[in-house]
Scaffold this motif. Structure first.
Motif, PDB file in Angstrom:
ATOM      1  N   ARG A 144      -3.945   0.278   5.682  1.00  0.00           N
ATOM      2  CA  ARG A 144      -4.257   0.511   7.097  1.00  0.00           C
ATOM      3  C   ARG A 144      -4.341  -0.797   7.877  1.00  0.00           C
ATOM      4  O   ARG A 144      -3.796  -0.914   8.981  1.00  0.00           O
ATOM      5  CB  ARG A 144      -5.578   1.276   7.192  1.00  0.00           C
ATOM      6  CG  ARG A 144      -6.000   1.642   8.605  1.00  0.00           C
ATOM      7  CD  ARG A 144      -7.207   2.557   8.591  1.00  0.00           C
ATOM      8  NE  ARG A 144      -8.377   1.964   7.958  1.00  0.00           N
ATOM      9  CZ  ARG A 144      -8.878   2.334   6.788  1.00  0.00           C
ATOM     10  NH1 ARG A 144      -8.296   3.295   6.091  1.00  0.00           N
ATOM     11  NH2 ARG A 144      -9.961   1.754   6.286  1.00  0.00           N
ATOM     12  N   ASP A 147      -0.882  -2.377   8.327  1.00  0.00           N
ATOM     13  CA  ASP A 147      -0.091  -1.715   9.366  1.00  0.00           C
ATOM     14  C   ASP A 147      -0.611  -2.046  10.762  1.00  0.00           C
ATOM     15  O   ASP A 147       0.162  -2.026  11.734  1.00  0.00           O
ATOM     16  CB  ASP A 147      -0.104  -0.202   9.140  1.00  0.00           C
ATOM     17  CG  ASP A 147       0.626   0.204   7.860  1.00  0.00           C
ATOM     18  OD1 ASP A 147       1.367  -0.637   7.306  1.00  0.00           O
ATOM     19  OD2 ASP A 147       0.446   1.355   7.414  1.00  0.00           O
ATOM     20  N   ARG A 148      -1.878  -2.334  10.864  1.00  0.00           N
ATOM     21  CA  ARG A 148      -2.420  -2.718  12.164  1.00  0.00           C
ATOM     22  C   ARG A 148      -2.090  -4.172  12.498  1.00  0.00           C
ATOM     23  O   ARG A 148      -1.869  -4.521  13.661  1.00  0.00           O
ATOM     24  CB  ARG A 148      -3.932  -2.509  12.177  1.00  0.00           C
ATOM     25  CG  ARG A 148      -4.540  -2.721  13.555  1.00  0.00           C
ATOM     26  CD  ARG A 148      -6.000  -2.384  13.594  1.00  0.00           C
ATOM     27  NE  ARG A 148      -6.512  -2.507  14.963  1.00  0.00           N
ATOM     28  CZ  ARG A 148      -7.792  -2.485  15.282  1.00  0.00           C
ATOM     29  NH1 ARG A 148      -8.703  -2.327  14.355  1.00  0.00           N
ATOM     30  NH2 ARG A 148      -8.167  -2.604  16.534  1.00  0.00           N
TER      31      ARG A 148
END
Length: 203
Positions: A144, A147-148
């Motif tokens: 996560r 991807d950020r």
């Protein structure tokens, strides 16, 4: 592996000191109940360990090797690139004080996750960017946050993130001479490699 025969296997762990030179905590578990164990590869492990031992809520740190196929490798073996291991730092932390995602932010911001098998002038698979997760929650958080962070890295003109995200099969301690290498008691003016992008993690 890598088109070459890996070095011979060692059968015994490398001995390390009982106490952390900076934090005065145990170097080897068992760890306090509820504490987490994070393992990051971000280039030369000396500077990576120094970075994390300064974080409030970090209980203990150690440098070592992970991600390869040779048990109990030596520093010299790992530096050949033939063991498959990356130089890593193990971070034992109190998640009530410093959550795992805070450690990930520090990880992303303090190395270059786009360089593949290198950090700066340190070249080889042992210097690759890696997150070795110990729980499913860590695996999800690593993906996560990657991807950020990736769009911010691309927008700043860097390449794609190449960070390996994989389960931790085994953490092998590095030799005691490498533990807390940059501490005041050892080499406070020693080599530090932080080939960071300078891109802040989105808050």
């Amino acid at each position: 592996m890598f088109g070459r025969t890996p070095p011979p296997n060692r059968q015994t762990p490398v001995p390390v000191a009982g106490r952390h030179l900076v934090l005065d905590a145990p170097m080897v578990g068992p760890w306090p109940a509820g504490y987490g164990v994070a393992v990051f590869g971000m280039g030369c492990f000396w500077g990576a360990e120094e970075l994390f031992w300064q974080v409030p809520g970090v209980y203990s740190t150690a440098v070592g090797y992970a991600g390869g196929d040779v048990p109990h490798p030596t520093y010299e073996q790992t530096c050949t690139g033939r063991t498959g291991h990356a130089e890593v730092v193990q971070v034992v932390h109190d998640p009530a004080v410093v959550p795992y995602e805070d450690l990930l932010r520090l990880f992303w911001e303090n190395h270059d996750p786009t360089q593949g098998d290198r950090q700066g002038n340190d070249i080889g698979s042992q210097y690759r960017s890696a997150v070795f997760w110990t729980t499913d929650a860590q695996a999800a958080a690593a993906a996560r946050t990657r991807d950020r962070y990736a769009p911010a890295v691309r927008a700043a003109g860097w390449g794609e993130i190449t960070t390996e995200i994989a389960p931790l099969r085994e953490f092998y301690y590095a030799e005691d001479s490498h533990q807390q290498y940059l501490s005041a008691a050892k080499n406070p003016h020693g080599y530090r490699c932080h080939a960071a992008t300078g891109v802040a993690y989105p808050r």
